[in-house]
Design a protein around this motif. Structure first.
Motif, PDB file in Angstrom:
ATOM      1  N   MET A   1       0.821  -1.197   0.000  1.00 27.85           N
ATOM      2  CA  MET A   1       0.000   0.000   0.000  1.00 27.85           C
ATOM      3  C   MET A   1       0.867   1.265   0.000  1.00 27.85           C
ATOM      4  O   MET A   1       0.595   2.196  -0.741  1.00 27.85           O
ATOM      5  N   GLU A   2       1.886   1.275   0.855  1.00 24.19           N
ATOM      6  CA  GLU A   2       2.767   2.440   0.927  1.00 24.19           C
ATOM      7  C   GLU A   2       3.468   2.691  -0.403  1.00 24.19           C
ATOM      8  O   GLU A   2       3.654   3.835  -0.808  1.00 24.19           O
ATOM      9  N   ALA A   3       3.848   1.605  -1.062  1.00 27.65           N
ATOM     10  CA  ALA A   3       4.519   1.751  -2.355  1.00 27.65           C
ATOM     11  C   ALA A   3       3.582   2.356  -3.391  1.00 27.65           C
ATOM     12  O   ALA A   3       4.009   3.176  -4.221  1.00 27.65           O
ATOM     13  N   LEU A   4       2.311   1.990  -3.336  1.00 28.46           N
ATOM     14  CA  LEU A   4       1.338   2.562  -4.272  1.00 28.46           C
ATOM     15  C   LEU A   4       1.153   4.057  -4.025  1.00 28.46           C
ATOM     16  O   LEU A   4       1.090   4.846  -4.974  1.00 28.46           O
ATOM     17  N   ILE A   5       1.084   4.437  -2.769  1.00 27.87           N
ATOM     18  CA  ILE A   5       0.924   5.858  -2.441  1.00 27.87           C
ATOM     19  C   ILE A   5       2.164   6.636  -2.866  1.00 27.87           C
ATOM     20  O   ILE A   5       2.067   7.726  -3.436  1.00 27.87           O
ATOM     21  N   GLU A   6       3.334   6.061  -2.627  1.00 26.65           N
ATOM     22  CA  GLU A   6       4.572   6.737  -3.026  1.00 26.65           C
ATOM     23  C   GLU A   6       4.662   6.876  -4.543  1.00 26.65           C
ATOM     24  O   GLU A   6       5.078   7.921  -5.056  1.00 26.65           O
ATOM     25  N   THR A   7       4.251   5.846  -5.260  1.00 27.20           N
ATOM     26  CA  THR A   7       4.248   5.905  -6.725  1.00 27.20           C
ATOM     27  C   THR A   7       3.287   6.981  -7.216  1.00 27.20           C
ATOM     28  O   THR A   7       3.619   7.761  -8.111  1.00 27.20           O
ATOM     29  N   CYS A  32      -4.854   1.241  -6.771  1.00 32.69           N
ATOM     30  CA  CYS A  32      -5.338   0.171  -5.897  1.00 32.69           C
ATOM     31  C   CYS A  32      -6.341  -0.716  -6.628  1.00 32.69           C
ATOM     32  O   CYS A  32      -6.326  -1.941  -6.472  1.00 32.69           O
ATOM     33  N   ARG A  33      -7.211  -0.114  -7.418  1.00 35.57           N
ATOM     34  CA  ARG A  33      -8.178  -0.887  -8.186  1.00 35.57           C
ATOM     35  C   ARG A  33      -7.473  -1.806  -9.174  1.00 35.57           C
ATOM     36  O   ARG A  33      -7.863  -2.960  -9.366  1.00 35.57           O
ATOM     37  N   ALA A  34      -6.406  -1.308  -9.798  1.00 39.97           N
ATOM     38  CA  ALA A  34      -5.655  -2.115 -10.765  1.00 39.97           C
ATOM     39  C   ALA A  34      -4.953  -3.296 -10.093  1.00 39.97           C
ATOM     40  O   ALA A  34      -4.785  -4.354 -10.699  1.00 39.97           O
ATOM     41  N   CYS A  35      -4.547  -3.106  -8.833  1.00 38.68           N
ATOM     42  CA  CYS A  35      -3.859  -4.177  -8.105  1.00 38.68           C
ATOM     43  C   CYS A  35      -4.809  -5.053  -7.300  1.00 38.68           C
ATOM     44  O   CYS A  35      -4.378  -6.051  -6.706  1.00 38.68           O
ATOM     45  N   GLY A  36      -6.066  -4.658  -7.238  1.00 39.04           N
ATOM     46  CA  GLY A  36      -7.038  -5.427  -6.486  1.00 39.04           C
ATOM     47  C   GLY A  36      -6.975  -5.201  -4.987  1.00 39.04           C
ATOM     48  O   GLY A  36      -7.401  -6.044  -4.208  1.00 39.04           O
ATOM     49  N   GLU A  37      -6.470  -4.065  -4.559  1.00 43.04           N
ATOM     50  CA  GLU A  37      -6.385  -3.746  -3.137  1.00 43.04           C
ATOM     51  C   GLU A  37      -7.453  -2.741  -2.747  1.00 43.04           C
ATOM     52  O   GLU A  37      -8.016  -2.046  -3.601  1.00 43.04           O
ATOM     53  N   VAL A  38      -7.702  -2.646  -1.460  1.00 47.29           N
ATOM     54  CA  VAL A  38      -8.655  -1.669  -0.944  1.00 47.29           C
ATOM     55  C   VAL A  38      -7.944  -0.317  -0.873  1.00 47.29           C
ATOM     56  O   VAL A  38      -6.841  -0.208  -0.324  1.00 47.29           O
TER      57      VAL A  38
END
Length: 112
Positions: A1-7, A32-38
């Motif tokens: 999750m942190e990596a997605l926010i940083e990206t 997050c939707r693309a990775c299937g995460e909340v």
């Protein structure tokens, strides 16, 4: 999750156009939707922005010169053109009041 926010911060928020936190949150939700995460809440994304280094954010959003002017220490020589700009004694509020007291009280008050 942190990596997605940083990206998302790197791709979206750290731009010269200075996008809002809402635009950053929208990008995080897309990732997050693309990775299937909340997706995290808007407040969680804002908290990550507040944790980011303000100098790097300013450098990326407003330029290196603006970041330097804001965060670098000012190293200059102080020079007084006249003697009155430098003082060997500190002037406090009370010393000014006491020096003005005879003028304020008048000649009939017994103070002057």
């Amino acid at each position: 999750m942190e990596a997605l926010i940083e990206t998302a911060m790197r791709d979206t928020y750290r731009r010269r156009e200075r996008p809002s936190i809402t635009a950053l949150h929208d990008r995080v939700r897309e990732l997050c939707r693309a990775c299937g995460e909340v997706a995290p809440s808007w407040k969680a994304v804002r908290a990550r922005v507040k944790l980011a280094d303000p100098r790097l954010l300013m450098r990326d959003r407003e330029g290196a010169k603006a970041a330097r002017e804001r965060f670098e220490p000012v190293v200059q020589e102080y020079r007084a053109d006249h003697a009155r700009f430098t003082s060997s004694r500190s002037t406090t509020h009370w010393s000014i009041c006491l020096s003005l007291m005879p003028c304020i009280a008048g000649p009939f008050s017994g103070l002057g």
